[in-house]
Write an enzyme that holds these catalytic residues in place. Structure first.
Site, mmCIF file in Angstrom:
data_model
loop_
_atom_site.group_PDB
_atom_site.id
_atom_site.type_symbol
_atom_site.label_atom_id
_atom_site.label_comp_id
_atom_site.label_asym_id
_atom_site.label_seq_id
_atom_site.Cartn_x
_atom_site.Cartn_y
_atom_site.Cartn_z
ATOM 1 N N HIS A 7 77.145 32.285 -28.243
ATOM 2 C CA HIS A 7 77.832 32.269 -29.536
ATOM 3 C C HIS A 7 78.891 33.377 -29.652
ATOM 4 O O HIS A 7 79.128 33.898 -30.747
ATOM 5 C CB HIS A 7 76.835 32.398 -30.702
ATOM 6 C CG HIS A 7 75.726 31.409 -30.665
ATOM 7 N ND1 HIS A 7 74.624 31.501 -31.494
ATOM 8 C CD2 HIS A 7 75.531 30.312 -29.912
ATOM 9 C CE1 HIS A 7 73.801 30.496 -31.245
ATOM 10 N NE2 HIS A 7 74.344 29.768 -30.290
ATOM 11 N N ASP A 70 75.731 24.174 -29.452
ATOM 12 C CA ASP A 70 74.984 24.789 -30.557
ATOM 13 C C ASP A 70 74.748 23.762 -31.667
ATOM 14 O O ASP A 70 74.874 24.051 -32.856
ATOM 15 C CB ASP A 70 75.744 26.008 -31.093
ATOM 16 C CG ASP A 70 74.902 26.850 -32.051
ATOM 17 O OD1 ASP A 70 73.666 26.832 -31.927
ATOM 18 O OD2 ASP A 70 75.479 27.519 -32.932
ATOM 19 N N HIS A 74 72.433 19.401 -39.545
ATOM 20 C CA HIS A 74 72.032 19.399 -40.957
ATOM 21 C C HIS A 74 72.788 18.292 -41.694
ATOM 22 O O HIS A 74 73.978 18.075 -41.466
ATOM 23 C CB HIS A 74 72.359 20.745 -41.603
ATOM 24 C CG HIS A 74 71.671 21.905 -40.947
ATOM 25 N ND1 HIS A 74 70.305 22.088 -41.004
ATOM 26 C CD2 HIS A 74 72.161 22.945 -40.230
ATOM 27 C CE1 HIS A 74 69.985 23.184 -40.349
ATOM 28 N NE2 HIS A 74 71.083 23.730 -39.862
#
Length: 208
Positions: A7, A70, A74
């Protein structure tokens, strides 16, 4: 000890890292200026950076070891909370390589570098056979057309039903081969042939 930094979202962090460097597609393709300040679709960790920082991340392309999605699917309902408490993360597993292939078509990066960062180097890190066309390679690959399209979330397959990359250029595969067998062809899906590769430091359920 092998260090792997995931990240990474700024050029400075990549320059400072002493180990393997991993970057996400959302930090490469999205900036906070593309969203309203309270738009929870842009909530993620690390947060989106400004446009100048995003472009600086691209300038470090040759120093990036791995691009990883990643993926955090949702739903919009889950995201429909005040920004401070909305879940972090965005969907991206289906759009990651198509976004990068579009960048190849625009001559921003090379196809070989995309293959290295999304397939060959991750395989080496995990200690699994790499995909390729040589004897002994995993026969896992995809064929991409020349046509560049725009991402339309209504045509994606993630159950969350949306994409932060809506409208961005992408090149989606025409054919996908898994273990030497066709898994997808021009909109048609076939029965997959999954396999377990134990890699380095991992055990299958049968080995435990």
């Amino acid at each position: 000890m092998r260090l792997h930094f995931c990240h990474m979202s700024t050029a400075a962090s990549i320059e400072a890292a002493r180990g393997m460097v991993e970057v996400t597609p959302h930090h490469l393709f999205l900036s906070r200026e593309m969203f309203e300040e309270d738009d929870t679709r842009a909530r993620m960790n690390p947060p989106l950076r400004d446009e100048q920082t995003r472009r600086g991340l691209w300038a470090c392309w040759d120093k990036i070891d791995v691009i990883a999605s990643d993926h955090a699917p949702h739903t919009l309902r889950e995201k429909a909370l005040p920004f401070q408490i909305a879940p972090s993360g965005v969907p991206g597993v289906e759009t990651m390589v198509p976004l990068l292939v579009a960048a190849v078509r625009n001559r921003r990066i090379t196809l070989a570098s995309v293959m290295e960062k999304t397939s060959w180097r991750p395989a080496a890190i995990l200690g699994i056979p790499r995909a390729g066309f040589e004897p002994g390679d995993r026969a896992d690959f995809a064929l991409y057309p020349d046509e560049v399209t725009r991402i339309d979330a209504s045509r994606l397959h993630a159950k969350c039903g949306w994409s932060p990359f809506e409208g961005l250029n992408a090149v989606f595969p025409e054919e996908v081969v898994v273990r030497g067998r066709r898994a997808y062809s021009c909109g048609e899906y076939y029965e997959p042939q999954p396999a377990w590769y134990p890699g380095q430091g991992f055990l299958s359920a049968e080995d435990k």
